[in-house]
Design an enzyme around this catalytic site. Structure first.
Site, PDB file in Angstrom:
ATOM      1  CG  HIS A 193      37.430  19.364  23.208  1.00 16.39           C
ATOM      2  ND1 HIS A 193      38.143  19.755  22.103  1.00 16.39           N
ATOM      3  CD2 HIS A 193      38.257  19.562  24.268  1.00 16.39           C
ATOM      4  CE1 HIS A 193      39.346  20.161  22.476  1.00 16.39           C
ATOM      5  NE2 HIS A 193      39.442  20.067  23.791  1.00 16.39           N
ATOM      6  CD  GLN A 212      38.793  14.374  29.025  1.00 13.63           C
ATOM      7  OE1 GLN A 212      39.115  13.784  30.061  1.00 13.63           O
ATOM      8  NE2 GLN A 212      39.508  15.367  28.533  1.00 13.63           N
ATOM      9  CG  ASP A 221      36.090  13.280  21.520  1.00 12.27           C
ATOM     10  OD1 ASP A 221      36.981  12.627  22.099  1.00 12.27           O
ATOM     11  OD2 ASP A 221      36.069  14.524  21.498  1.00 12.27           O
ATOM     12  CE  LYS A 254      42.472  14.682  26.418  1.00 10.57           C
ATOM     13  NZ  LYS A 254      42.943  15.987  26.871  1.00 10.57           N
ATOM     14  CB  CYS A 275      38.792  23.239  24.349  1.00 12.20           C
ATOM     15  SG  CYS A 275      40.485  23.758  24.527  1.00 12.20           S
TER      16      CYS A 275
HETATM   17  N1  C6P Z   1      40.853  18.004  26.155  1.00 11.19           N
HETATM   18  C1  C6P Z   1      41.165  19.180  28.240  1.00 11.19           C
HETATM   19  O1  C6P Z   1      41.831  19.818  29.057  1.00 11.19           O
HETATM   20  P1  C6P Z   1      43.820  16.280  21.702  1.00 11.19           P
HETATM   21  O2  C6P Z   1      44.220  17.685  22.045  1.00 11.19           O
HETATM   22  O3  C6P Z   1      43.673  16.111  20.206  1.00 11.19           O
HETATM   23  O4  C6P Z   1      44.651  15.241  22.360  1.00 11.19           O
HETATM   24  O5  C6P Z   1      42.348  16.072  22.347  1.00 11.19           O
HETATM   25  C2  C6P Z   1      41.327  16.966  22.016  1.00 11.19           C
HETATM   26  C3  C6P Z   1      40.100  16.638  22.794  1.00 11.19           C
HETATM   27  C4  C6P Z   1      38.988  16.145  22.133  1.00 11.19           C
HETATM   28  N2  C6P Z   1      37.878  15.776  22.783  1.00 11.19           N
HETATM   29  C5  C6P Z   1      37.799  15.854  24.120  1.00 11.19           C
HETATM   30  C6  C6P Z   1      36.550  15.368  24.807  1.00 11.19           C
HETATM   31  C7  C6P Z   1      38.879  16.341  24.855  1.00 11.19           C
HETATM   32  O6  C6P Z   1      38.782  16.410  26.177  1.00 11.19           O
HETATM   33  C8  C6P Z   1      40.054  16.773  24.185  1.00 11.19           C
HETATM   34  C9  C6P Z   1      41.199  17.367  24.936  1.00 11.19           C
HETATM   35  C10 C6P Z   1      41.845  18.605  27.015  1.00 11.19           C
HETATM   36  O7  C6P Z   1      39.967  18.968  28.423  1.00 11.19           O
HETATM   37  C11 C6P Z   1      42.731  19.604  26.337  1.00 11.19           C
HETATM   38  S1  C6P Z   1      41.830  20.921  25.597  1.00 11.19           S
END
Ligand code: C6P
Length: 412
Positions: A129, A209, A206, A232, A370
């Site tokens: 991401h 997910q 990370d 999430k 993203c």
């Molecule tokens: N992915 C998606 O629709 P935040 O925004 O900080 O809570 O998470 C960011 C982020 C980082 N790593 C991974 C693997 C992610 O999937 C995400 C967030 C969402 O896939 C929103 S872009």
């Protein structure tokens, strides 16, 4: 427990009663929420905790001698202990509250500014991401370190033999997601962590997910940093955690300066607070932290093994039906996958399908998610992404498939 027993224990209709939003209509149709990888829905048990906080004990923490402040402080710190236990961290102070995954990654990337020098190497994966790419590029700009990339194959799996050839004594850091948000690939992080450690590199996983589907044991994984977001995993937005091994958190300098992160301040010199407060400047998302604890309780009450088994059934069921739609191509066919399906249909723009599905009450995500490097790999601008959680049903998948077929007819 046999699969059949697990299935009986998993009463999805009962679980759905916990999520008031699932009763609403969108564009006159019952909501089918398949955008769980973007954010999950919130059960009443967590909503109640949020309402209780603002109704009964809203106060700033670690600051007041008055009762409300102490109640809020206790609840916030109890939640930290809950989170520590959930991730099996050795110490409570290894759990740093953040505003989410992005914040946690930036905190670590910023901290490494003073630990890296020109010529050092850091490795990221092709499946990341943007949150796990851009902060490291910024770190490279600040330090002169070089960024290398573990490539992926057509199935959306990392090519680990290529990872081996990237590793050397200059490798200082490795960052990989546990599960890809765009494709659903579950990465073999145990192997990746061991390989990184073999050359003395630190590793950040990370978990944005993975945490909704898997209960990670950070000690068993021997991971240096693990980050995730509460929203999430049935919690609120604006809160998450960074797990860091004590030694690393002691080595990293503070990220932000301000109240709460200090031991003593004078105009001549400031000393910093001990962990975890060293990294928690300013008034935090107090209610969010407490509600995150409640979300973890909720998910554990259902059980992560039950969640994974049920969501795999949904994944197989939907994949099987989608494969029969003419012209439909699924991106991400890794052997180890979670309940995320990214696809396109012929030359139809994903946005057009997403818009029509919304008119039918179905929420999916469309676009690059993203994760533009993944889209570049497949030479596509984006995909339609359906992502399932344990409160979704096979009946919803049936409606989704029928609606998708209608949308394709309308757009062909
Ligand atoms: N992915 C998606 O629709 P935040 O925004 O900080 O809570 O998470 C960011 C982020 C980082 N790593 C991974 C693997 C992610 O999937 C995400 C967030 C969402 O896939 C929103 S872009």
């Amino acid at each position: 427990m046999s699969t059949a027993q697990k299935h009986i224990a998993f009463d999805v209709e009962n679980i759905r009663q916990d999520f008031p939003i699932l009763n609403r209509k969108v564009n006159g149709k019952p909501l089918i929420y398949f955008d769980n990888a973007a954010t999950s829905q919130t059960p009443q048990q967590v909503i109640d905790v949020i309402v209780d906080y603002y109704t009964n004990y809203n106060a700033n923490i670690h600051r007041g001698v008055h009762s409300l402040s102490q109640e809020a402080t206790d609840a916030y710190e109890q939640a930290r202990i809950k989170i520590q236990k959930h991730f099996n961290a050795k110490h409570t102070h290894e759990i740093i509250y953040t505003s989410g995954t992005t914040h946690g990654i930036n905190l670590v990337a910023n901290g490494f500014s003073s630990l890296l020098k020109k010529g050092d190497e850091i490795i990221v994966s092709a499946l990341e991401h943007h949150s796990n790419i851009v902060p490291w590029q910024m770190l490279c700009e600040r330090t002169g370190a070089n960024l290398k990339v573990i490539p992926m194959n057509e199935n959306g799996e990392l090519i680990l033999s290529e990872f081996d050839s990237l590793l050397n004594e200059n490798t200082k850091l490795v960052f990989v997601n546990h599960i890809s948000n765009a494709l659903g690939t579950i990465n073999p992080i145990e192997e990746i962590i061991a390989k990184a450690h073999n050359v003395g590199a630190a590793i950040l996983i990370d978990g944005a997910q993975s945490c909704p589907h898997i209960k990670p044991d950070v000690q068993a994984l021997d991971v240096d940093f693990y980050v995730c977001s509460a929203h999430k995993m049935c919690g609120p937005t604006g809160v998450g955690i960074l797990y860091g091994k004590e030694d690393w958190l002691k080595k990293l300098p503070p990220y932000q300066g301000g109240g709460e992160m200090i031991a003593e301040v004078s105009f001549e010199k400031t000393t910093y607070a001990d962990l975890p407060h060293k990294f928690e400047a300013g008034t935090p998302n107090i209610c969010g932290g407490i509600a995150f604890g409640a979300a973890i309780d909720y998910m554990n009450s259902i059980g992560f093994e039950n969640i994974a088994a049920y969501e795999n059934e949904l994944l197989d069921y939907a994949t099987e039906q989608l494969q029969h739609i003419e012209g439909l191509k699924i991106y991400g066919t890794a052997k180890e996958k979670t309940s995320v399906i990214s696809f396109n249909v012929g030359t139809i723009h994903p946005y057009d399908i997403g818009t029509i599905l919304d008119k039918m009450g179905i929420a999916v995500r469309t676009g690059h998610h993203c994760a533009q490097p993944i889209m570049d790999f497949y030479k596509i601008p984006g995909t339609i992404r359906a992502s399932f959680m344990f409160y979704n049903t096979k009946e919803e998948i049936d409606t989704f498939i029928a609606s998708l077929k209608k949308a394709i007819l309308m757009l062909s």
